[in-house]
Design a protein around this motif. Structure first.
Motif, PDB file in Angstrom:
ATOM      1  N   ALA A   1       6.913  -1.994   4.031  1.00 53.91           N
ATOM      2  CA  ALA A   1       5.682  -2.184   4.349  1.00 53.91           C
ATOM      3  C   ALA A   1       6.213  -3.818   4.886  1.00 53.91           C
ATOM      4  O   ALA A   1       6.278  -3.496   6.333  1.00 53.91           O
ATOM      5  N   GLU A   2       6.956  -4.818   4.407  1.00 53.83           N
ATOM      6  CA  GLU A   2       6.544  -6.407   5.189  1.00 53.83           C
ATOM      7  C   GLU A   2       7.814  -5.833   6.360  1.00 53.83           C
ATOM      8  O   GLU A   2       7.110  -7.054   7.438  1.00 53.83           O
ATOM      9  N   LEU A   3       8.689  -5.260   6.398  1.00 52.45           N
ATOM     10  CA  LEU A   3       9.778  -5.167   7.264  1.00 52.45           C
ATOM     11  C   LEU A   3       8.904  -4.154   8.248  1.00 52.45           C
ATOM     12  O   LEU A   3       9.209  -4.415   9.570  1.00 52.45           O
ATOM     13  N   SER A   4       8.279  -2.900   8.284  1.00 57.20           N
ATOM     14  CA  SER A   4       8.201  -2.370   9.117  1.00 57.20           C
ATOM     15  C   SER A   4       7.193  -2.630   9.522  1.00 57.20           C
ATOM     16  O   SER A   4       6.295  -1.881  10.572  1.00 57.20           O
ATOM     17  N   GLU A   5       5.963  -3.775   9.412  1.00 53.99           N
ATOM     18  CA  GLU A   5       5.045  -4.737   9.452  1.00 53.99           C
ATOM     19  C   GLU A   5       3.819  -3.632   9.621  1.00 53.99           C
ATOM     20  O   GLU A   5       2.770  -3.505  10.697  1.00 53.99           O
ATOM     21  N   ILE A   6       3.862  -3.451   8.582  1.00 53.86           N
ATOM     22  CA  ILE A   6       2.654  -1.798   8.703  1.00 53.86           C
ATOM     23  C   ILE A   6       2.016  -2.476   6.643  1.00 53.86           C
ATOM     24  O   ILE A   6       2.815  -2.965   6.136  1.00 53.86           O
ATOM     25  N   ASP A   7       0.861  -2.046   6.622  1.00 53.80           N
ATOM     26  CA  ASP A   7       0.632  -1.974   5.581  1.00 53.80           C
ATOM     27  C   ASP A   7       0.843  -1.040   4.057  1.00 53.80           C
ATOM     28  O   ASP A   7       1.415   0.168   4.265  1.00 53.80           O
ATOM     29  N   TYR A   8       1.217  -2.066   3.320  1.00 52.66           N
ATOM     30  CA  TYR A   8       1.703  -1.030   1.815  1.00 52.66           C
ATOM     31  C   TYR A   8       1.279   0.161   1.665  1.00 52.66           C
ATOM     32  O   TYR A   8       2.492   1.315   1.125  1.00 52.66           O
ATOM     33  N   ARG A   9       0.164   0.438   2.084  1.00 51.39           N
ATOM     34  CA  ARG A   9      -0.101   1.440   1.637  1.00 51.39           C
ATOM     35  C   ARG A   9       0.163   2.308   2.435  1.00 51.39           C
ATOM     36  O   ARG A   9      -0.168   3.544   1.417  1.00 51.39           O
ATOM     37  N   GLN A  10       0.023   2.127   3.331  1.00 52.99           N
ATOM     38  CA  GLN A  10       0.310   3.296   4.418  1.00 52.99           C
ATOM     39  C   GLN A  10       1.798   3.955   4.041  1.00 52.99           C
ATOM     40  O   GLN A  10       1.979   5.029   4.862  1.00 52.99           O
ATOM     41  N   VAL A  11       2.620   2.687   4.075  1.00 54.53           N
ATOM     42  CA  VAL A  11       3.756   3.393   3.096  1.00 54.53           C
ATOM     43  C   VAL A  11       4.044   4.137   2.329  1.00 54.53           C
ATOM     44  O   VAL A  11       4.295   5.939   2.453  1.00 54.53           O
ATOM     45  N   SER A  12       3.067   4.126   1.337  1.00 53.81           N
ATOM     46  CA  SER A  12       2.508   5.443   0.177  1.00 53.81           C
ATOM     47  C   SER A  12       2.074   6.271   0.599  1.00 53.81           C
ATOM     48  O   SER A  12       2.600   7.345   0.074  1.00 53.81           O
ATOM     49  N   TYR A  13       1.530   6.453   1.747  1.00 53.53           N
ATOM     50  CA  TYR A  13       0.464   7.567   2.117  1.00 53.53           C
ATOM     51  C   TYR A  13       1.097   8.562   2.583  1.00 53.53           C
ATOM     52  O   TYR A  13       1.869  10.047   2.374  1.00 53.53           O
ATOM     53  N   VAL A  14       2.420   7.774   2.959  1.00 51.17           N
ATOM     54  CA  VAL A  14       3.780   8.653   4.118  1.00 51.17           C
ATOM     55  C   VAL A  14       3.888   8.930   3.311  1.00 51.17           C
ATOM     56  O   VAL A  14       4.901  10.613   3.214  1.00 51.17           O
ATOM     57  N   GLU A  15       4.332   8.204   1.986  1.00 53.16           N
ATOM     58  CA  GLU A  15       5.723   9.472   0.527  1.00 53.16           C
ATOM     59  C   GLU A  15       4.714  10.699   0.360  1.00 53.16           C
ATOM     60  O   GLU A  15       5.978  11.285  -0.645  1.00 53.16           O
ATOM     61  N   LEU A  16       3.994   9.996   0.058  1.00 56.52           N
ATOM     62  CA  LEU A  16       2.926  11.234  -0.322  1.00 56.52           C
ATOM     63  C   LEU A  16       2.883  12.159   0.329  1.00 56.52           C
ATOM     64  O   LEU A  16       1.806  13.264  -0.470  1.00 56.52           O
ATOM     65  N   GLY A  17       2.500  12.051   1.376  1.00 56.37           N
ATOM     66  CA  GLY A  17       2.196  13.480   2.821  1.00 56.37           C
ATOM     67  C   GLY A  17       0.895  13.412   2.200  1.00 56.37           C
ATOM     68  O   GLY A  17       0.038  14.378   2.766  1.00 56.37           O
ATOM     69  N   GLN A  18       0.293  12.180   1.988  1.00 57.61           N
ATOM     70  CA  GLN A  18      -1.269  12.799   2.578  1.00 57.61           C
ATOM     71  C   GLN A  18      -1.895  11.847   3.366  1.00 57.61           C
ATOM     72  O   GLN A  18      -2.454  11.696   4.184  1.00 57.61           O
TER      73      GLN A  18
END
Length: 78
Positions: free
Chosen positions: A32-49
């Motif tokens: 998330a830091e490297l992507s400059e997005i919120d870590y929750r967004q990474v989680s939502y993407v990975e979980l298919g949410q």
């Protein structure tokens, strides 16, 4: 989450992000830091949410140091 037309593709894309992240030994927070997005967004993407936008996918690619084409590789999305 509401019913999404392309849920299998969204799930496969999330799994692909998780695989690439773990191969690079990155935590969700670090990606998330490297992507400059919120870590929750990474989680939502990975979980298919979430049906991630192209800008979110582009940001994840930046963090993973890959191209969008590499992320969307058809073989990797099976």
């Amino acid at each position: 989450m509401k019913n999404v037309r392309n849920q299998p593709l969204i799930n496969a894309l999330g799994q692909r992000v998780r695989i690439l992240r773990t191969q690079k030994k990155l935590s969700m927070e670090r990606l998330a830091e490297l992507s400059e997005i919120d870590y929750r967004q990474v989680s939502y993407v990975e979980l298919g949410q979430t049906d991630a936008s192209i800008s979110t996918l582009s940001a994840l690619c930046k963090g993973l140091e890959i191209t969008l084409a590499e992320l969307m590789d058809a073989e990797g999305l099976k």
